[in-house]
Enzyme design. Structure first.
Site, PDB file in Angstrom:
ATOM      1  N   VAL A   1       0.848  -1.190   0.000  1.00 46.68           N
ATOM      2  CA  VAL A   1       0.000   0.000   0.000  1.00 46.68           C
ATOM      3  C   VAL A   1       0.884   1.241   0.000  1.00 46.68           C
ATOM      4  O   VAL A   1       1.837   1.339   0.773  1.00 46.68           O
ATOM      5  CB  VAL A   1      -0.931   0.033   1.230  1.00 46.68           C
ATOM      6  CG1 VAL A   1      -1.849   1.246   1.175  1.00 46.68           C
ATOM      7  CG2 VAL A   1      -1.753  -1.250   1.319  1.00 46.68           C
TER       8      VAL A   1
ATOM      9  N   ASP B   1     -11.688 -11.284   7.386  1.00 46.98           N
ATOM     10  CA  ASP B   1     -10.391 -10.940   7.973  1.00 46.98           C
ATOM     11  C   ASP B   1     -10.505  -9.712   8.872  1.00 46.98           C
ATOM     12  O   ASP B   1      -9.703  -8.786   8.788  1.00 46.98           O
ATOM     13  CB  ASP B   1      -9.346 -10.713   6.877  1.00 46.98           C
ATOM     14  CG  ASP B   1      -7.918 -10.897   7.391  1.00 46.98           C
ATOM     15  OD1 ASP B   1      -7.746 -11.501   8.476  1.00 46.98           O
ATOM     16  OD2 ASP B   1      -6.977 -10.444   6.722  1.00 46.98           O
TER      17      ASP B   1
END
Length: 341
Positions: free
Chosen positions: A34, A146
């Site tokens: 990211v 998740d």
């Protein structure tokens, strides 16, 4: 206005320009790296996730699912603003969250980074509303699989937003069957039915379990498992706090007298969420109601984990593999599949 409502498609050259050739890396996740970027005009900061080349879905599926996820607009869900799909180069452009991830606060030893109980309860409610929206507020049910502190991001006002809900997790609402290929998760937050079907079907209740583990970590201000704890009875926080909440001592002093009312509430709701059988857990809508109410109306659930009358024993981590394997050895093949993937 139209551009703000649907994700914009970017060329790979745009992505490199927005990120200044991937100069500012924010982090690394299971699906890729990211980077921080800036959209012009307006200098709007964004977070760009570069997906790994071994992504499961093909180009058409990717764009179709990006289109669905791009229509999600909720104050507690990170907004997908754009995407890139050029051959094997795929990227997702999200709004940037300056507060970072929740784990930096609940596991921090820095007192300046800790939240009050009122703020923690507010954050817990926000996360619950975001997950509930993914489950029930969208055209297609979105299962996260998740939920953990790392995947909860905070804006500049510490409003929580559910992030990293990934792709290929879209299912018609009411469909109880989730294919094995959809399985993912993080040890310590993964629901038992993700490992063995003996515990129920994989469904939105699997996210409820993960949320319960997150809630207990928020309440305890620590990771649920601490194998280095001086007192072995405190090494697995859910077990320890359950005993503390249910113990009756002779005399006027209760073991929970020194617990803040909101701490108690977060713990009880968390313990309901981590019931081993999926049908014993509340829905996220029920969770919201419990978090909005007071602690006095909450009943204690059954003991939600495998253990004898004493405590859960943990070694180097708190995954449930030994307990699950012992109880359903016929699921060895499935269990191995989860461990290897």
């Amino acid at each position: 206005m139209q551009q703000m409502l649907v994700p914009i498609r970017y060329a790979y050259t745009d992505i490199t320009a927005i990120t200044s050739h991937f100069r500012d890396k924010l982090g690394q996740g299971g699906y890729g790296s990211v980077y921080k970027g800036v959209l012009l005009p307006g200098d709007l900061h964004v977070a760009i996730k570069m997906l790994e080349g071994n992504s499961n879905c093909n180009g058409e599926d990717f764009i179709s699912e990006v289109s669905t996820i791009g229509r999600i607009h909720h104050v507690n869900v990170v907004r997908l603003m754009g995407f890139c799909s050029e051959e094997m180069r795929r990227a997702l452009v999200y709004e940037y969250m300056p507060g970072g991830s929740l784990d930096k606060y609940i596991f921090s030893s820095d007192k300046e980074k800790t939240f009050s109980w009122d703020k923690l309860n507010e954050i817990a409610l926000g996360i619950a509303r975001g997950i509930d929206y993914l489950h029930q507020g969208c055209e297609m049910q979105i299962l996260h699989f998740d939920i953990k502190p790392h995947n909860i991001l905070l804006d500049s006002n510490f409003v929580p937003k559910v992030a990293d809900f990934g792709l290929a997790k879209l299912y018609p609402r009411g469909n109880s069957f989730v294919p094995l290929s959809a399985l993912r998760g993080t040890i310590g937050y993964i629901a038992p039915e993700m490992i063995s079907r003996s515990f129920g079907v994989i469904s939105s209740k699997s996210d409820v379990y993960s949320f319960g583990m997150l809630l207990l970590e928020m309440a305890g201000g620590r990771r649920n498992a601490n194998p280095n704890a001086a007192n072995s009875s405190q090494s697995y926080y859910p077990s320890w706090v359950y005993d503390r909440l249910t113990e009756q001592q002779v005399g006027d002093i209760s073991p929970v007298d020194d617990m803040h009312e909101l701490e108690k509430k977060l713990c009880i709701v968390g313990l309901w969420c981590i019931q081993m059988k999926s049908h014993d857990r509340p829905t996220m809508s029920d969770v919201i109601e419990m978090l909005e109410g007071g602690v006095d109306g909450l009943q204690m659930p059954s003991r939600p984990f495998f253990c004898d009358e004493g405590h859960v024993h943990v070694d180097d981590s708190y995954h449930l593999s030994s307990e699950l394997t012992a109880i359903s050895e016929e699921e060895d093949e499935l269990f191995c599949f989860v461990l290897l993937n």
